[in-house]
Design an enzyme around this catalytic site. Structure first.
Site, mmCIF file in Angstrom:
data_model
loop_
_atom_site.group_PDB
_atom_site.id
_atom_site.type_symbol
_atom_site.label_atom_id
_atom_site.label_comp_id
_atom_site.label_asym_id
_atom_site.label_seq_id
_atom_site.Cartn_x
_atom_site.Cartn_y
_atom_site.Cartn_z
ATOM 1 N N GLY A 18 41.004 -3.643 28.278
ATOM 2 C CA GLY A 18 41.233 -2.281 28.748
ATOM 3 C C GLY A 18 40.172 -1.723 29.676
ATOM 4 O O GLY A 18 40.059 -0.500 29.813
ATOM 5 N N LYS A 41 35.554 -2.705 42.219
ATOM 6 C CA LYS A 41 35.799 -3.954 41.494
ATOM 7 C C LYS A 41 35.087 -5.043 42.289
ATOM 8 O O LYS A 41 35.641 -5.621 43.223
ATOM 9 C CB LYS A 41 37.300 -4.230 41.417
#
Length: 235
Positions: A18, A41
């Site tokens: 998650g 990211k």
């Protein structure tokens, strides 16, 4: 998230626990508070076909949708690797080498454009990013997600996937974070296994033994729960 936490690195006890869910919530909470928020990211492994026929990493798209700063995609995701593998293997297949310098530079550039930069790691904290040249021998230099977190020098938010084995995974990760001299800003319990036995007892154990505040107890859901306010992260 406190106002002095300009950027945090979201890590997990494993892959699929998650991190993207929590990273997006942090971004939405910052945006709702009137702050310029952007996700990052650094390394994404695995791209998927999108409704428009293009190929993209779902985690990266989720971060871009949750933030409110239109940053250069090359800064948001410097390494986008096609295969859904450990980053060091995905990079090797793609003929690339993952190094820290471009990742640190991208993070610095994003920090200059936003009030909050939420960095989402790949896999677990010690996920390998690069294993050196050629056919590595035992003991060859290894670059990991922990090295990246240390190079960025930002506090860490840990996502614990509540399932059998999570106590060991969580405590080992906390120990590794502290060994690197990093600050554990808080942790999130994500109930990824709705059938987990003694889930509440496991959560209580972690609350007693993780030396950081529990930021959220997220019920089992495929997306962010209705009515759960990500702005709580800003307290």
């Amino acid at each position: 998230m406190r106002s002095d936490l300009r950027s945090v690195f979201v890590i997990g006890t494993d892959t699929g626990v998650g991190k993207s869910l929590v990273s997006a919530a942090l971004l939405r909470g910052a945006a709702q508070a009137g702050l310029r928020a952007v996700g990052m990211k650094p390394v994404a492994a695995g791209i998927d076909p999108q409704p428009d026929g293009s190929l993209a990493c779902g985690d990266v798209l989720a971060l871009q949708a949750a933030g409110n700063v239109a940053a250069d995609p090359a800064l948001v995701n410097p390494f986008c690797l096609p295969d859904p593998l450990s980053p060091h293997l995905a990079a090797r297949r793609a003929g690339q080498r993952i190094t820290l310098a471009p990742l640190v530079a991208a993070h610095r550039a994003l920090c200059a454009q936003a009030d909050r930069v939420i960095v989402e790691g790949a896999g677990g904290f010690l996920v390998p990013l690069d294993e050196g040249d050629g056919d590595p021998a035992p003991g060859a230099p290894l670059l990991t997600g922990a090295d990246l977190a240390q190079a960025l020098g930002v506090p860490v938010v840990l996502v614990v996937g509540l399932r059998l084995g999570c106590l060991n995974h969580a405590l080992l990760t906390v120990e590794a974070v502290r060994a690197r001299g990093l600050t554990l800003a808080g942790w999130v319990a994500n109930r990824i296994d709705p059938a987990m036995a003694c889930a509440d007892e496991n959560l209580d154990f972690l609350r007693r033994h993780i030396p950081a505040p529990l930021l959220a107890d997220v019920p089992h859901a495929s997306r962010w729960p209705q009515g759960w306010q990500p702005s709580l992260f800003l307290s």
